[in-house]
Design a protein around this motif. Structure first.
Motif, PDB file in Angstrom:
ATOM      1  N   SER A 164       0.843  -1.208   0.000  1.00 43.85           N
ATOM      2  CA  SER A 164       0.000   0.000   0.000  1.00 43.85           C
ATOM      3  C   SER A 164       0.873   1.252   0.000  1.00 43.85           C
ATOM      4  CB  SER A 164      -0.921   0.010   1.214  1.00 43.85           C
ATOM      5  OG  SER A 164      -0.169  -0.163   2.391  1.00 43.85           O
ATOM      6  N   PHE A 165       2.047   1.178   0.657  1.00 36.93           N
ATOM      7  CA  PHE A 165       2.974   2.316   0.689  1.00 36.93           C
ATOM      8  C   PHE A 165       3.433   2.682  -0.720  1.00 36.93           C
ATOM      9  CE2 PHE A 165       7.379   3.819   0.791  1.00 36.93           C
ATOM     10  CZ  PHE A 165       7.253   4.925   1.603  1.00 36.93           C
ATOM     11  N   PHE A 166       3.754   1.655  -1.510  1.00 35.33           N
ATOM     12  CA  PHE A 166       4.245   1.907  -2.865  1.00 35.33           C
ATOM     13  C   PHE A 166       3.138   2.429  -3.771  1.00 35.33           C
ATOM     14  CE2 PHE A 166       7.289  -0.908  -1.008  1.00 35.33           C
ATOM     15  CZ  PHE A 166       8.488  -0.374  -1.449  1.00 35.33           C
ATOM     16  N   LYS A 216       5.202   8.070  -4.891  1.00 40.85           N
ATOM     17  CA  LYS A 216       5.715   7.963  -6.261  1.00 40.85           C
ATOM     18  C   LYS A 216       7.149   7.443  -6.211  1.00 40.85           C
ATOM     19  CE  LYS A 216       3.225  11.830  -8.290  1.00 40.85           C
ATOM     20  NZ  LYS A 216       3.483  13.155  -7.751  1.00 40.85           N
ATOM     21  N   THR A 217       7.482   6.575  -7.180  1.00 44.74           N
ATOM     22  CA  THR A 217       8.834   6.001  -7.234  1.00 44.74           C
ATOM     23  C   THR A 217       9.902   7.092  -7.252  1.00 44.74           C
ATOM     24  OG1 THR A 217       7.851   4.297  -8.574  1.00 44.74           O
ATOM     25  CG2 THR A 217      10.234   4.325  -8.487  1.00 44.74           C
ATOM     26  N   GLY A 218       9.685   8.115  -8.064  1.00 41.57           N
ATOM     27  CA  GLY A 218      10.674   9.184  -8.192  1.00 41.57           C
ATOM     28  C   GLY A 218      10.921   9.903  -6.879  1.00 41.57           C
ATOM     29  N   MET A 249      13.091   7.799  -4.756  1.00 41.23           N
ATOM     30  CA  MET A 249      14.459   7.841  -5.265  1.00 41.23           C
ATOM     31  C   MET A 249      15.154   9.117  -4.818  1.00 41.23           C
ATOM     32  SD  MET A 249      13.723   6.177  -8.964  1.00 41.23           S
ATOM     33  CE  MET A 249      14.780   7.299  -9.802  1.00 41.23           C
ATOM     34  N   SER A 250      14.432  10.216  -4.856  1.00 42.98           N
ATOM     35  CA  SER A 250      15.061  11.479  -4.482  1.00 42.98           C
ATOM     36  C   SER A 250      15.393  11.516  -2.988  1.00 42.98           C
ATOM     37  CB  SER A 250      14.175  12.644  -4.917  1.00 42.98           C
ATOM     38  OG  SER A 250      13.777  13.424  -3.843  1.00 42.98           O
ATOM     39  N   ARG A 251      14.620  10.813  -2.170  1.00 47.35           N
ATOM     40  CA  ARG A 251      14.969  10.726  -0.742  1.00 47.35           C
ATOM     41  C   ARG A 251      16.331  10.073  -0.567  1.00 47.35           C
ATOM     42  NH1 ARG A 251      11.792  13.856  -0.530  1.00 47.35           N
ATOM     43  NH2 ARG A 251       9.615  13.701   0.062  1.00 47.35           N
ATOM     44  N   ILE A 252      16.536   8.969  -1.297  1.00 50.46           N
ATOM     45  CA  ILE A 252      17.764   8.192  -1.116  1.00 50.46           C
ATOM     46  C   ILE A 252      18.966   8.885  -1.750  1.00 50.46           C
ATOM     47  CG2 ILE A 252      18.893   5.984  -1.646  1.00 50.46           C
ATOM     48  CD1 ILE A 252      16.336   4.598  -1.208  1.00 50.46           C
ATOM     49  N   MET A 275      12.319  19.167  -5.727  1.00 50.60           N
ATOM     50  CA  MET A 275      13.285  18.223  -6.276  1.00 50.60           C
ATOM     51  C   MET A 275      12.673  16.823  -6.373  1.00 50.60           C
ATOM     52  SD  MET A 275      16.350  18.855  -7.127  1.00 50.60           S
ATOM     53  CE  MET A 275      17.808  17.985  -7.609  1.00 50.60           C
ATOM     54  N   ALA A 276      11.975  16.420  -5.330  1.00 50.40           N
ATOM     55  CA  ALA A 276      11.340  15.100  -5.309  1.00 50.40           C
ATOM     56  C   ALA A 276      10.278  15.018  -6.403  1.00 50.40           C
ATOM     57  CB  ALA A 276      10.723  14.840  -3.949  1.00 50.40           C
TER      58      ALA A 276
END
Ligand SMILES: Nc1ncnc2c1ncn2[C@@H]1O[C@H](COP(=O)(O)OP(=O)(O)OP(=O)(O)O)[C@@H](O)[C@H]1O
Ligand SMILES: [Mg+2]
Length: 587
Positions: free
Chosen positions: A114-116, A120-122, A125-128, A200-201
């Protein structure tokens, strides 16, 4: 923005500090280096007095040798400290980045499906990539820089009090005024920085979507539309960054100006006392130098505060993910589901997404080895129903049972080990075909992999590639047909050889030539397994022991093909729709 009333050092900040636990020795060494640097600054300020009074005014020849010698030693130590501090702190910073990335990925991988669906994937990614970097910047520059500056301030304060205490007292009255703009600027920077990080995210999510879905962008001629949307986003980011830059650029001049006032006053007051003969020239110049040097670390502290605020904003973003609660939890005392044929039962199950009721009072039992076909109009709840079996979601009421055991009491791993899934959309990873088939069973032998590929009718097309099973899916780009991708997914499910099978038949992406092959592959897959197949094609339904019609989140009809046809209900209608002029349609 978080409210200002919250305590400064929240639990998450403490956890961030805990990350440096393993590097404590390096941190200690770095601190020593910093102290050496700070002491050298104070020593330089102090040395001005003997330099002026003894060498220049008293013209002492012995001091002419001693003082430059002392200066050299002080500078040597200073450079040594500089190198040590820089290197060690970068080490600790990079280590923090690594640990934080691992922690984030570790957490994200374990979060429920449910989290995914929400994030959003992007953005993830920007968090990491981006946010973690800002945090490192805070830890290795700001935290250590401020430590060094604090040491320097302490050292210099010592010197000014030693030289002329009453003037030092005055400098202390000015200091709080200098701190005021630091606080104000810091707050603003944190606010704008939050905005920048969010933008940015958002941009990262946008890039991910428009690159991954580029086929549709081209097909619908939306290139210039997407370009414009992107330009808008970069403009937004530019404006926000500039707001932040404005504040950051302003903070130095403001501090400088305050410093100017201080120095001007000191020269005026101190100078008049030198003229009257109260202080020696050396004492006064040494004091003045220390005051000038004092404003430097304070100014830096104000810049560092900005970096801190950016870092704290990023920390919040990262820890929001790390602290996300998962609702799919391993039971305290998990039971292991053994291997072997299983029955699967839905015991009066209801389910809702947030507030939306999707399944209501589902009662359904599949005996061991039985094939159940789920049919019904789109959006009826079929995918949701089967998603409950591997605990992608948990039922809100009622229970899903395997051999009578509530699956929430079983270990998640042992539960998922018993289930093979072929999803509605074929999902393949950027790896070799061999590893894609062996996904989840990486120790499988070459023979096993090739044998399941044959059963899935995939062996032929795999061998047609020059590198065969070693072909990388990424290298193929979009060359695999929908049916070929599906057969790879079927091979993967076959290799898992699990007693429970969930098959969400794809309604799209199938070309006619592979439709037959996929059908045959599915037959091989279903043999002897407890199967839930969401069927869109009549040919698939033909293999089912029972057909269940799902509509509006309820089971409205259940039985064999003949039984359901004879009652002339929903199934009869669906069936009619698939036949046009007596000819079966694909979808
Ligand atoms: N993550 C979600 N959050 C909220 N609602 C959702 C979510 N996923 C699905 N739904 C809703 O739940 C309902 C059932 O969806 P589901 O995917 O189970 O349908 P389906 O029967 O599999 O349809 P199809 O045949 O098109 O695949 C739909 O109305 C859908 O909009
Ligand atoms: Mg579905």
């Amino acid at each position: 923005m978080k409210k200002r009333s919250e305590p400064f050092l929240k639990n998450r900040h403490r956890q961030l500090l805990l990350l440096v636990k393993d590097d404590w020795f390096k941190l200690l060494l770095a601190t020593v280096c910093m102290m050496i640097m700070s002491a050298s600054t104070a020593a330089t300020a102090y040395l001005i007095k003997p330099a002026l009074d003894d060498v220049f005014i008293n013209k002492d020849a012995r001091m002419l040798i001693l003082i430059p010698g002392a200066v050299l030693i002080v500078y040597f130590l200073r450079c040594l400290g500089m190198f040590g501090q820089q290197y060690l702190m970068s080490y600790v910073g990079q280590d923090i980045i690594r640990q934080l990335r691992n922690r984030l990925y570790n957490r994200i991988q374990d979060l429920p499906l449910s989290f995914f669906q929400q994030e959003k994937t992007g953005v993830l990614m920007s968090r990491i990539t981006y946010d973690v970097n800002i945090i490192r910047n805070m830890v290795s520059n700001a935290v250590t820089g401020s430590l060094r500056d604090c040491f320097t301030i302490i050292g210099l304060v010592f010197v000014i009090f030693y030289q002329i205490w009453e003037l030092a007292l005055f400098a202390f009255l000015v200091l709080p005024i200098a701190f005021y703009p630091i606080v104000i600027f810091g707050r603003k920077v944190r606010k704008y920085s939050s905005g920048c990080q969010e933008t940015m995210a958002d941009m990262s999510a946008f890039l991910h979507e428009t690159f991954a879905g580029n086929k549709i962008v081209k097909a619908f001629g939306m290139e210039s539309y997407e370009k414009k949307r992107f330009f808008k986003k970069t403009m937004r980011l530019f404006r926000l960054e500039m707001k932040e830059v404005r504040i950051r650029s302003l903070s130095s001049p403001v501090m400088e100006m305050l410093g100017g006032f201080g120095v001007a006053f000191v020269i005026f007051y101190g100078g008049s006392n030198v003229i009257s003969g109260k202080y020696s020239t050396g004492t006064f110049v040494s004091f003045l130098a220390a005051v000038i040097m004092l404003y430097e670390p304070i100014k830096k502290l104000s810049k560092l505060n900005n970096t801190m605020q950016r870092g704290l904003a990023a920390t919040d973003r990262v820890f929001d993910i790390i602290e996300t609660k998962t609702d799919i939890e391993e039971p305290a005392d998990p039971l292991i589901i053994p291997c072997g044929p299983h029955s699967v039962a839905f015991d009066n199950v209801s389910f809702k997404y947030d507030e939306k009721q999707v399944l209501e009072n589902i009662r359904l039992k599949a005996g061991a080895g039985e094939v159940i076909a789920l049919v019904g109009m789109s959006g009826g709840g079929k995918t949701t129903l089967v998603n409950l079996i591997p605990r992608f979601f948990d039922a809100c009421r009622g229970a899903v049972r395997i051999d009578g055991l509530d699956i929430r009491k079983a270990s998640i791993k042992s539960l998922r080990d018993q289930i093979a899934i072929v999803t509605q959309e074929p999902i393949l990873f950027n790896d070799t075909i061999r590893n894609n088939i062996a996904y989840g069973n990486l120790k499988s032998s070459v023979e096993q992999i090739e044998s399941v590929a044959k059963s899935a009718y995939a062996d032929d097309f795999i061998r047609s590639f020059p590198k065969g099973y070693e072909t990388n899916i990424g290298e193929l780009g979009g060359r695999l047909s929908g049916g070929e991708k599906q057969r790879l997914c079927i091979a993967r499910a076959l290799l898992k050889n699990a007693p429970i099978l969930i098959l969400d038949e794809a309604t799209s992406a199938l070309d006619t030539e592979s439709e037959m092959l996929v059908q045959k592959a599915l037959e091989n897959l279903m043999k002897g397994r407890t199967t839930f197949v969401i069927a869109h094609r009549l040919s698939t339904i033909a293999y089912a022991d029972r057909i269940v019609v799902v509509a509006g989140g309820k089971i409205i009809e259940e039985g064999t093909h003949e039984e359901l046809m004879s009652i002339k209900g929903e199934y009869h209608k669906l069936h009619g729709m698939q036949f046009v002029n007596g000819k079966a349609m694909d979808r």
